[in-house]
Write a protein that holds these residues in place. Structure first.
Motif, PDB file in Angstrom:
ATOM      1  N   LEU A 197      21.318 -34.526  49.074  1.00 13.35           N
ATOM      2  CA  LEU A 197      20.417 -35.622  48.737  1.00 13.35           C
ATOM      3  C   LEU A 197      20.150 -35.666  47.234  1.00 13.35           C
ATOM      4  CD1 LEU A 197      17.881 -35.306  51.700  1.00 13.35           C
ATOM      5  CD2 LEU A 197      19.643 -37.069  51.374  1.00 13.35           C
ATOM      6  N   ALA A 198      20.054 -34.479  46.619  1.00 15.01           N
ATOM      7  CA  ALA A 198      19.865 -34.425  45.169  1.00 15.01           C
ATOM      8  C   ALA A 198      21.072 -35.011  44.446  1.00 15.01           C
ATOM      9  CB  ALA A 198      19.637 -32.977  44.730  1.00 15.01           C
ATOM     10  N   GLY A 199      22.281 -34.678  44.938  1.00  8.21           N
ATOM     11  CA  GLY A 199      23.492 -35.229  44.349  1.00  8.21           C
ATOM     12  C   GLY A 199      23.565 -36.741  44.491  1.00  8.21           C
ATOM     13  N   LEU A 200      23.191 -37.240  45.665  1.00 10.57           N
ATOM     14  CA  LEU A 200      23.187 -38.690  45.879  1.00 10.57           C
ATOM     15  C   LEU A 200      22.188 -39.378  44.965  1.00 10.57           C
ATOM     16  CD1 LEU A 200      23.425 -39.001  49.772  1.00 10.57           C
ATOM     17  CD2 LEU A 200      25.125 -39.731  48.103  1.00 10.57           C
ATOM     18  N   ALA A 201      21.010 -38.776  44.818  1.00  7.63           N
ATOM     19  CA  ALA A 201      19.978 -39.364  43.963  1.00  7.63           C
ATOM     20  C   ALA A 201      20.449 -39.439  42.510  1.00  7.63           C
ATOM     21  CB  ALA A 201      18.691 -38.546  44.067  1.00  7.63           C
ATOM     22  N   CYS A 202      21.066 -38.348  42.032  1.00  8.08           N
ATOM     23  CA  CYS A 202      21.580 -38.338  40.662  1.00  8.08           C
ATOM     24  C   CYS A 202      22.652 -39.416  40.472  1.00  8.08           C
ATOM     25  CB  CYS A 202      22.161 -36.962  40.324  1.00  8.08           C
ATOM     26  SG  CYS A 202      20.933 -35.646  40.161  1.00  8.08           S
ATOM     27  N   SER A 203      23.520 -39.551  41.470  1.00 10.43           N
ATOM     28  CA  SER A 203      24.602 -40.534  41.379  1.00 10.43           C
ATOM     29  C   SER A 203      24.058 -41.958  41.327  1.00 10.43           C
ATOM     30  CB  SER A 203      25.547 -40.381  42.574  1.00 10.43           C
ATOM     31  OG  SER A 203      26.133 -39.105  42.600  1.00 10.43           O
ATOM     32  N   GLY A 211      26.213 -47.817  34.693  1.00 12.80           N
ATOM     33  CA  GLY A 211      27.218 -48.730  35.225  1.00 12.80           C
ATOM     34  C   GLY A 211      28.345 -48.005  35.945  1.00 12.80           C
ATOM     35  N   ALA A 212      29.122 -48.761  36.693  1.00 14.81           N
ATOM     36  CA  ALA A 212      30.161 -48.181  37.548  1.00 14.81           C
ATOM     37  C   ALA A 212      31.274 -47.493  36.771  1.00 14.81           C
ATOM     38  CB  ALA A 212      30.756 -49.272  38.441  1.00 14.81           C
ATOM     39  N   ASP A 213      31.534 -47.915  35.547  1.00 16.66           N
ATOM     40  CA  ASP A 213      32.641 -47.349  34.774  1.00 16.66           C
ATOM     41  C   ASP A 213      32.278 -46.081  34.014  1.00 16.66           C
ATOM     42  OD1 ASP A 213      34.320 -49.419  35.586  1.00 16.66           O
ATOM     43  OD2 ASP A 213      33.748 -50.691  33.889  1.00 16.66           O
ATOM     44  N   ASN A 214      30.984 -45.786  33.875  1.00 20.97           N
ATOM     45  CA  ASN A 214      30.575 -44.682  33.000  1.00 20.97           C
ATOM     46  C   ASN A 214      29.602 -43.694  33.645  1.00 20.97           C
ATOM     47  OD1 ASN A 214      31.934 -45.846  30.608  1.00 20.97           O
ATOM     48  ND2 ASN A 214      30.350 -47.419  30.771  1.00 20.97           N
ATOM     49  N   PHE A 215      29.357 -43.804  34.940  1.00 26.33           N
ATOM     50  CA  PHE A 215      28.289 -42.986  35.529  1.00 26.33           C
ATOM     51  C   PHE A 215      28.728 -41.600  35.979  1.00 26.33           C
ATOM     52  CE2 PHE A 215      30.236 -44.169  39.462  1.00 26.33           C
ATOM     53  CZ  PHE A 215      29.793 -43.256  40.423  1.00 26.33           C
ATOM     54  N   ILE A 216      30.038 -41.343  36.123  1.00 20.91           N
ATOM     55  CA  ILE A 216      30.493 -40.098  36.737  1.00 20.91           C
ATOM     56  C   ILE A 216      30.091 -38.877  35.930  1.00 20.91           C
ATOM     57  CG2 ILE A 216      32.510 -38.751  37.423  1.00 20.91           C
ATOM     58  CD1 ILE A 216      33.894 -41.299  38.222  1.00 20.91           C
ATOM     59  N   LEU A 217      30.388 -38.863  34.641  1.00 22.13           N
ATOM     60  CA  LEU A 217      30.066 -37.696  33.820  1.00 22.13           C
ATOM     61  C   LEU A 217      28.560 -37.452  33.728  1.00 22.13           C
ATOM     62  CD1 LEU A 217      31.000 -35.386  32.083  1.00 22.13           C
ATOM     63  CD2 LEU A 217      31.159 -36.948  30.139  1.00 22.13           C
ATOM     64  N   PRO A 218      27.729 -38.466  33.430  1.00 22.59           N
ATOM     65  CA  PRO A 218      26.279 -38.227  33.430  1.00 22.59           C
ATOM     66  C   PRO A 218      25.760 -37.749  34.787  1.00 22.59           C
ATOM     67  CG  PRO A 218      26.779 -40.301  32.348  1.00 22.59           C
ATOM     68  CD  PRO A 218      28.052 -39.836  32.970  1.00 22.59           C
ATOM     69  N   ALA A 219      26.331 -38.281  35.872  1.00 18.42           N
ATOM     70  CA  ALA A 219      25.900 -37.861  37.195  1.00 18.42           C
ATOM     71  C   ALA A 219      26.216 -36.390  37.442  1.00 18.42           C
ATOM     72  CB  ALA A 219      26.566 -38.731  38.268  1.00 18.42           C
TER      73      ALA A 219
END
Length: 243
Positions: A197-203, A211-219
């Motif tokens: 749930l913590a991972g989902l919240a961060c994502s 935004g969809a193109d840049n969220f992976i690394l910050p997440a």
């Protein structure tokens, strides 16, 4: 070349037998995903030999799907390198969490690092060998079998793509589907769902912010920080459930 002693050969055989059932869900997914990659690559004019070669020496899952378009457009080395870094930088976090587990793997350690895909990482974190099975060989065969499934799927897909005409639109969504299946399986097998749930919240938060193109690394960074800070609290319910 040094031959294996009967005792060592038996140890290796036991590890392979124990590892194979653990990899069956990945086998099903990788055969189809690898085939999807092979078909997609062949549709861009690259035969099954290229699919096999890339799956042997690159073996990067989602990056291989991205590489299909990069190859088709004639992307330069710098663009490919930067894209690969962005797509696969999550493996840095995977590796950090497995430093202790790989500590005594000896000559098998370089391959374990190379073969660390998302699905293999999931199995390495959740699977435990039987008491009479060598841990390093057990985890080695999990990694090796997973890559072999991907290679076979890629070759089969390349051969099918050269023999039949396919509409490849949306075929790369198979990777997303496999991630969902793995997440659901881990959810069902764990007692505490707080980390998930913590991972989902961060994502979700990073998706809204970046935004969809840049969220992976910050997440990924926010997940590591959050789970590190509250690790003891998250581990406590799991420990209580097993006692």
């Amino acid at each position: 070349m040094q031959k294996k002693t009967p005792a060592k050969a038996q140890k290796v055989k036991l590890a392979l037998r124990a590892a194979f059932p653990m990899t069956i869900p990945v086998m099903v997914g990788y055969l189809f995903l690898g085939a999807a990659f092979g078909i997609l690559l062949e549709s861009k004019g690259y035969g099954f030999g290229w699919a096999a070669l890339m799956s042997v020496i690159v073996y990067a899952g989602s990056m291989q799907f991205v590489a299909v378009d990069l190859l088709a457009t004639g992307a330069g080395f710098l663009q490919v390198a930067l894209m690969t870094l962005m797509v696969n930088i999550r493996h840095v976090f995977y590796g950090l969490s497995l430093l202790g587990k790989f500590q005594n793997f000896g000559a098998k350690k370089p391959y374990m690092i190379f073969s660390l895909s998302d699905e293999t990482f999931s199995l390495l974190c959740s699977a435990e060998p039987p008491k009479d099975v060598d841990r390093s060989w057990f985890f080695f065969f999990i990694a090796l079998l997973d890559q072999l499934y991907w290679i076979v799927g890629s070759v089969v897909g390349g051969l099918l793509g050269s023999s039949f005409s396919f509409n490849t639109q949306g075929i790369d969504f198979a990777m997303t589907a496999l991630f969902v299946v793995i997440f659901v399986n881990q959810w069902r097998e764990t007692k505490s769902h707080a980390p998930a749930l913590a991972g989902l919240a961060c994502s979700v938060v990073c998706l809204l912010l970046f935004g969809a193109d840049n969220f992976i690394l910050p997440a990924l960074i926010s997940m590591v920080v959050l789970l590190t800070v509250v690790r003891k609290r998250l581990d406590r319910p799991e420990e209580e459930a097993t006692t």
